[in-house]
Scaffold this active site. Structure first.
Site, mmCIF file in Angstrom:
data_model
loop_
_atom_site.group_PDB
_atom_site.id
_atom_site.type_symbol
_atom_site.label_atom_id
_atom_site.label_comp_id
_atom_site.label_asym_id
_atom_site.label_seq_id
_atom_site.Cartn_x
_atom_site.Cartn_y
_atom_site.Cartn_z
ATOM 1 N N HIS A 1 1.645 14.515 -24.811
ATOM 2 C CA HIS A 1 1.279 13.663 -25.932
ATOM 3 C C HIS A 1 1.086 14.493 -27.187
ATOM 4 O O HIS A 1 0.790 15.677 -27.138
ATOM 5 C CB HIS A 1 -0.019 12.895 -25.645
ATOM 6 C CG HIS A 1 -1.224 13.780 -25.486
ATOM 7 N ND1 HIS A 1 -1.454 14.552 -24.353
ATOM 8 C CD2 HIS A 1 -2.280 14.027 -26.328
ATOM 9 C CE1 HIS A 1 -2.585 15.220 -24.493
ATOM 10 N NE2 HIS A 1 -3.104 14.930 -25.687
ATOM 11 N N MET A 2 1.280 13.830 -28.325
ATOM 12 C CA MET A 2 0.935 14.369 -29.635
ATOM 13 C C MET A 2 -0.064 13.431 -30.292
ATOM 14 O O MET A 2 -0.134 12.253 -29.961
ATOM 15 C CB MET A 2 2.177 14.477 -30.530
ATOM 16 C CG MET A 2 2.970 15.751 -30.366
ATOM 17 S SD MET A 2 4.263 15.795 -31.640
ATOM 18 C CE MET A 2 4.795 17.493 -31.466
#
Length: 355
Positions: A189-190
């Site tokens: 994830h970012m």
């Protein structure tokens, strides 16, 4: 394992990129901004977050680095307990918390690129971060059901850059923490969020390393690398960034990454028009010492936004009393020693020149 079901689809193409952006110039929200802001506010109104963010106390620390301090006690006390991380290439563990276990109501949209070639790409799910550090704080998760570990891929890097280009707000940012660099969930994830304050990194001077690959060295503290791209070179620069982060992973070097609108790279003070231009995206990459099982700092953790100059403090005393020197002293403990950084710079420069 099935990921959460999808509702709203956000379809975009290169034609949706906002190119002529400047600091201080008012512009109406883009289609992307409206989707994120409306979806995020709706989830906040529906009580899906761990706390109500409200307006955060904010101050600029005196000194040349212009650190932006914010008081966010609730994120420090109410966020989910981070997973135990033992190594940078740790395998995904379905028994631990992951983004297949969230409520479907937390999902804002699925980003889909309408590309001319029609090539099949991974789906990108955008969901609210229920422990937000700022307005609009979201997570970008490539096809959650594929259970990718927290190691950067060209796809997530490219969509991260594209999301910055899709926003007409120069205060929209994207970032990544590797394992060992205060990532709290080992599921790829970012982070994306809005910060309505200018940061020094947007116009900080740089030294060219491999300018043909958009690769530079940041000259201001904290030392790191920077890539720069405008809309026509996103895929090429995403590939170059991934080559660098792949090398860091292979060398067991923890790292943080931060994407923001910024002015074109320059190693001296440019004219005011160039300094205020936000046509392109700056991508900072900080290799750093790993923090496996490390005791958290009482004031703030040194992760993606802190390295970029945005400091969410966990307690009022540190927020009110911290000086620029205090911040530098804490940050320095997590950076690579100078000699190690210099060796890495030479290795990465050679690696990109050969490719």
């Amino acid at each position: 394992m099935e990921g959460p079901t999808m509702s709203l689809q956000f379809v975009y193409s290169d034609q949706d990129f906002v190119e002529d952006l400047c600091r201080g110039m008012a512009s109406k929200p883009s289609k992307f901004d409206t989707t994120i802001r409306t979806g995020w506010t709706d989830r906040m109104d529906r009580g899906l977050f761990r706390y109500n963010l409200g307006d955060l106390q904010t101050r600029i620390l005196p000194g040349p680095l212009s650190y932006l301090a914010q008081l966010n006690v609730q994120r420090g006390t109410q966020r989910r307990k981070p997973q135990e991380i033992l190594r940078i290439q740790q395998e995904f563990d379905a028994k631990q918390f992951n983004f297949n276990k969230i409520s479907p109501e937390e999902i804002i949209c699925e980003m889909i690129k309408d590309s001319e070639g029609g090539e099949e790409s991974c789906r990108m799910v955008v969901l609210v971060n229920v422990s937000p550090l700022e307005f609009g704080h979201c997570l970008f998760v490539p096809d959650p059901s594929r259970c990718f570990p927290q190691i950067l891929t060209k796809f997530i890097i490219q969509v991260g850059i594209e999301s910055v280009l899709l926003s007409s707000d120069p205060g929209y940012r994207v970032g990544f923490n590797s394992l060992g660099a205060f990532a709290s969930v080992n599921h790829l994830h970012m982070h994306g969020y809005y910060l309505d304050h200018e940061l020094k990194i947007e116009s900080a001077p740089v030294k060219p390393l491999v300018p043909g690959q958009g690769f530079y060295r940041l000259l201001d503290f904290p030392g790191g690398f920077m890539f720069y791209t405008e809309s026509e070179s996103v895929e090429k620069i995403s590939r170059a960034i991934c080559k660098v982060t792949d090398r860091l992973v292979a060398g067991n070097i923890a790292h943080n990454l931060y994407m923001t609108r910024g002015c074109p790279p320059c190693d001296h003070i440019q004219n005011e028009e160039d300094r205020l231009s936000r046509r392109g995206v700056r991508i900072a990459v900080w290799p750093r010492l790993s923090s496996f099982g490390a005791k958290e700092e009482s004031a703030f953790n040194v992760a993606l936004c802190e390295l970029a100059g945005h400091l969410p403090f966990k307690n009022k005393k540190d927020y009110e009393q911290a000086t620029e020197k205090d911040v530098i002293d804490i940050t320095q403990r997590y950076l690579l020693p100078d000699a190690e950084f210099q060796t890495l710079e030479e290795e990465l420069t050679g690696h990109l020149m050969d490719s």
